[in-house]
Design a protein around this motif. Structure first.
Motif, short mmCIF file in Angstrom:
data_model
loop_
_atom_site.label_atom_id
_atom_site.label_comp_id
_atom_site.label_asym_id
_atom_site.label_seq_id
_atom_site.Cartn_x
_atom_site.Cartn_y
_atom_site.Cartn_z
N SER A 82 0.84 -1.19 0.00
CA SER A 82 0.00 0.00 0.00
C SER A 82 0.88 1.24 0.00
CB SER A 82 -0.90 0.00 1.24
OG SER A 82 -1.59 1.21 1.33
N ASN A 83 0.94 1.91 -1.14
CA ASN A 83 1.66 3.18 -1.25
C ASN A 83 0.64 4.24 -1.61
OD1 ASN A 83 4.53 2.39 -0.96
ND2 ASN A 83 4.00 1.07 -2.68
N ASN A 84 0.05 4.87 -0.61
CA ASN A 84 -1.04 5.81 -0.88
C ASN A 84 -0.83 7.18 -0.26
OD1 ASN A 84 -1.36 5.05 1.73
ND2 ASN A 84 -3.48 4.39 1.54
N SER A 85 0.41 7.61 -0.15
CA SER A 85 0.70 8.92 0.41
C SER A 85 0.24 10.01 -0.56
CB SER A 85 2.20 9.06 0.65
OG SER A 85 2.49 10.32 1.21
N LEU A 86 -0.20 11.13 -0.03
CA LEU A 86 -0.64 12.25 -0.86
C LEU A 86 0.52 13.13 -1.31
CD1 LEU A 86 -3.89 13.35 1.00
CD2 LEU A 86 -3.71 12.09 -1.15
N SER A 87 1.70 12.96 -0.71
CA SER A 87 2.85 13.77 -1.14
C SER A 87 4.15 13.00 -0.96
CB SER A 87 2.91 15.08 -0.36
OG SER A 87 3.13 14.84 1.01
N GLY A 88 5.10 13.36 -1.79
CA GLY A 88 6.43 12.76 -1.74
C GLY A 88 7.48 13.81 -2.07
N HIS A 89 8.72 13.52 -1.75
CA HIS A 89 9.78 14.50 -1.98
C HIS A 89 11.08 13.80 -2.35
CE1 HIS A 89 10.04 13.27 2.23
NE2 HIS A 89 11.34 13.40 2.06
N LYS A 113 -9.33 14.13 -4.73
CA LYS A 113 -9.39 12.68 -4.62
C LYS A 113 -10.73 12.23 -4.02
CE LYS A 113 -6.87 8.84 -2.54
NZ LYS A 113 -5.78 8.44 -1.68
N ASN A 114 -11.18 12.90 -2.97
CA ASN A 114 -12.46 12.55 -2.35
C ASN A 114 -13.64 12.85 -3.27
OD1 ASN A 114 -11.30 11.58 -0.01
ND2 ASN A 114 -11.41 13.55 1.04
N ALA A 115 -13.56 13.95 -4.02
CA ALA A 115 -14.64 14.28 -4.94
C ALA A 115 -14.77 13.24 -6.04
CB ALA A 115 -14.41 15.66 -5.55
N ILE A 116 -13.64 12.76 -6.54
CA ILE A 116 -13.66 11.72 -7.57
C ILE A 116 -14.22 10.43 -7.00
CG2 ILE A 116 -12.17 10.24 -8.98
CD1 ILE A 116 -10.36 12.76 -9.34
N LYS A 119 -17.84 10.84 -6.62
CA LYS A 119 -18.48 11.21 -7.89
C LYS A 119 -19.31 12.48 -7.76
CE LYS A 119 -18.44 6.49 -9.47
NZ LYS A 119 -19.17 5.28 -9.68
N VAL A 120 -18.70 13.48 -7.11
CA VAL A 120 -19.32 14.80 -6.97
C VAL A 120 -18.28 15.85 -7.33
CG1 VAL A 120 -20.92 14.07 -5.16
CG2 VAL A 120 -18.69 14.99 -4.53
N PRO A 121 -18.73 17.07 -7.66
CA PRO A 121 -17.74 18.13 -7.93
C PRO A 121 -16.94 18.47 -6.66
CG PRO A 121 -19.96 18.81 -8.59
CD PRO A 121 -20.09 17.51 -7.88
N ALA A 122 -15.67 18.78 -6.85
CA ALA A 122 -14.83 19.15 -5.71
C ALA A 122 -15.26 20.49 -5.14
CB ALA A 122 -13.37 19.23 -6.14
N THR A 123 -15.16 20.62 -3.83
CA THR A 123 -15.47 21.90 -3.19
C THR A 123 -14.42 22.92 -3.60
OG1 THR A 123 -14.19 21.28 -1.24
CG2 THR A 123 -16.56 20.82 -1.19
N LYS A 124 -14.76 24.19 -3.50
CA LYS A 124 -13.82 25.25 -3.87
C LYS A 124 -12.63 25.21 -2.91
CE LYS A 124 -13.45 30.15 -4.76
NZ LYS A 124 -14.08 31.44 -4.69
N HIS A 125 -11.44 25.12 -3.48
CA HIS A 125 -10.22 25.06 -2.67
C HIS A 125 -9.03 25.47 -3.51
CE1 HIS A 125 -10.20 21.25 -4.83
NE2 HIS A 125 -8.90 21.15 -4.58
N LYS A 126 -7.94 25.76 -2.85
CA LYS A 126 -6.69 26.06 -3.56
C LYS A 126 -5.97 24.75 -3.78
CE LYS A 126 -2.68 28.79 -3.70
NZ LYS A 126 -1.65 29.46 -3.43
#
Length: 188
Positions: A82-89, A113-116, A119-126
């Motif tokens: 399981s390699n499911n990190s949201l960020s890497g460097h 990721k949660n919106a997909i 199956k809904v549109p993503a909330t407004k965010h940066k």
């Protein structure tokens, strides 16, 4: 804070320990974004100075090898299955300067990721997303990106030392400008 995984709760714990007032999440996020831009500028300048040093040192010493070392990681540890990190460097350090010559950060966006998933549109965010592939592939991608960045800045890397990350090792070996070697050093 941004890359250390320290959030509002941890900062408020530190402030409470120092008997200072708490900060709310919105103000903290705004400060983080403002300061983050300055950090990025200073980091880029520092890397440029390290690259200049590496170039100058290789010319002065007539060394045929310009060596760098690379290592990377994720903010969330993978288990092998399981390699499911949201960020890497990834960070590349020059052998002569012993300073960071290049770095890269790959980010996925949890809102998107949660919106997909729902199956809904993503909330407004940066959205800071700059990566859509698997978490395991982040390291290899960023290592190649950093090597290309060094080449663009005029630093011809001849040897890359890294740990036993086989996916990165394989991807760098397949790169058009690399020549395979043994052990954990790739001669480029």
């Amino acid at each position: 804070m941004i890359n250390a995984g320290v959030g509002e709760q941890e900062i408020n714990n530190i402030l409470a320990y120092m008997n200072l007032p708490f900060v709310n999440k919105k103000k903290l996020k705004n400060r983080e974004r403002n300061i983050g831009k300055s950090f990025e500028v200073v980091a880029a300048q520092s890397c440029s100075r390290a690259v200049e040093y590496e170039i100058r040192n290789s010319k002065e010493t007539d060394e045929q090898w310009v060596e760098v070392s690379a290592d990377g990681g994720w903010q969330k540890r993978g288990t092998g299955h399981s390699n499911n990190s949201l960020s890497g460097h990834v960070t590349i350090v020059g052998k002569s300067s012993r300073k960071c010559s290049s770095f890269g950060v790959a980010k996925k966006c949890r809102f998107c990721k949660n919106a997909i998933r729902r199956k809904v549109p993503a909330t407004k965010h940066k959205c800071g997303k700059n990566w859509t592939g698997s978490s395991k592939a982040m390291g290899a991608f960023l290592t190649l990106k950093c090597l290309q960045d060094l080449k663009r800045k005029g630093l011809e890397v001849n040897a890359l030392t890294m740990d036993d990350d086989t996916s990165t090792y394989t991807r760098v070996k397949r790169c058009p400008f690399s020549v395979p070697s043994k052990n954990n050093t790739i001669m480029i």
